[in-house]
Design a protein around this motif. Sequence first.
Motif, mmCIF file in Angstrom:
data_model
loop_
_atom_site.group_PDB
_atom_site.id
_atom_site.type_symbol
_atom_site.label_atom_id
_atom_site.label_comp_id
_atom_site.label_asym_id
_atom_site.label_seq_id
_atom_site.Cartn_x
_atom_site.Cartn_y
_atom_site.Cartn_z
ATOM 1 N N ASP A 7 0.866 -1.169 0.000
ATOM 2 C CA ASP A 7 0.000 0.000 0.000
ATOM 3 C C ASP A 7 0.905 1.222 0.000
ATOM 4 O O ASP A 7 1.489 1.586 1.020
ATOM 5 C CB ASP A 7 -0.897 -0.018 1.236
ATOM 6 N N TRP A 8 1.038 1.854 -1.154
ATOM 7 C CA TRP A 8 2.014 2.932 -1.291
ATOM 8 C C TRP A 8 1.650 4.167 -0.484
ATOM 9 O O TRP A 8 2.537 4.846 0.026
ATOM 10 C CB TRP A 8 2.259 3.271 -2.760
ATOM 11 N N LEU A 9 0.367 4.458 -0.336
ATOM 12 C CA LEU A 9 -0.022 5.629 0.468
ATOM 13 C C LEU A 9 0.394 5.453 1.930
ATOM 14 O O LEU A 9 0.967 6.357 2.546
ATOM 15 C CB LEU A 9 -1.534 5.862 0.381
ATOM 16 N N ARG A 10 0.129 4.288 2.468
ATOM 17 C CA ARG A 10 0.501 4.003 3.847
ATOM 18 C C ARG A 10 2.028 3.969 4.002
ATOM 19 O O ARG A 10 2.572 4.440 4.994
ATOM 20 C CB ARG A 10 -0.113 2.685 4.295
ATOM 21 N N ALA A 11 2.705 3.398 3.014
ATOM 22 C CA ALA A 11 4.170 3.301 3.071
ATOM 23 C C ALA A 11 4.814 4.687 3.044
ATOM 24 O O ALA A 11 5.754 4.963 3.790
ATOM 25 C CB ALA A 11 4.684 2.455 1.919
ATOM 26 N N VAL A 12 4.288 5.585 2.214
ATOM 27 C CA VAL A 12 4.827 6.954 2.145
ATOM 28 C C VAL A 12 4.538 7.686 3.449
ATOM 29 O O VAL A 12 5.421 8.368 4.000
ATOM 30 C CB VAL A 12 4.242 7.715 0.930
ATOM 31 N N LYS A 13 3.331 7.546 3.957
ATOM 32 C CA LYS A 13 2.944 8.234 5.190
ATOM 33 C C LYS A 13 3.816 7.808 6.375
ATOM 34 O O LYS A 13 4.203 8.633 7.198
ATOM 35 C CB LYS A 13 1.471 7.947 5.497
ATOM 36 N N SER A 14 4.166 6.522 6.430
ATOM 37 C CA SER A 14 4.963 6.035 7.558
ATOM 38 C C SER A 14 6.465 6.127 7.306
ATOM 39 O O SER A 14 7.259 5.864 8.208
ATOM 40 C CB SER A 14 4.596 4.590 7.873
#
Length: 174
Positions: free
Chosen positions: A10-17
Amino acid sequence: MSEGLPEDIDWLRAVKSGLVLEGVLPLVDLPRLREALYGRVEGMLCYSIAFERDQAGRALIRGRLSTALRLECQRCLGPMAQPVDVELMVVLVTAESSLEALPEEYDPLVVEGGSVRLRDLIEDELLLAIPLVPRHPLGQCADPGLAEGDLSSRDGARPNPFAVLAGWRRHPSN
């Protein structure tokens, strides 16, 4: 930091974290790359991948990929090791319309949905790193005639295949 390379992420979650992935991956696990390699596929790929945002808030994947690829030398047709050290930097975009607004230093990756297949991205980067014509440096081929770069005649006895064309020339008529 996390170990292992997930199939989809999940790229959105990966970028956010600010997710960072580091590890090794057998080259045999990359089927498209396997087809481009010479002989039995061996070796490991070392990877380091980070998900982050740039100063403008764009989602990025940065990283480094290091390995040695066993390719077929196009000079001697023997195996050769091609070191690969690729710096990865792609910006994740959700629509092709936003591609024109990107700075030149960014390679875009158009994502559909919420996941990215990292193996596919890694495999694409490695395939792009393969030279168009892989060759040993001069003097390192297994065939001594080819090692000198003399492709016309290795032993000096080979006839010129174009000699027959010399007789086809038209002579000017009087």
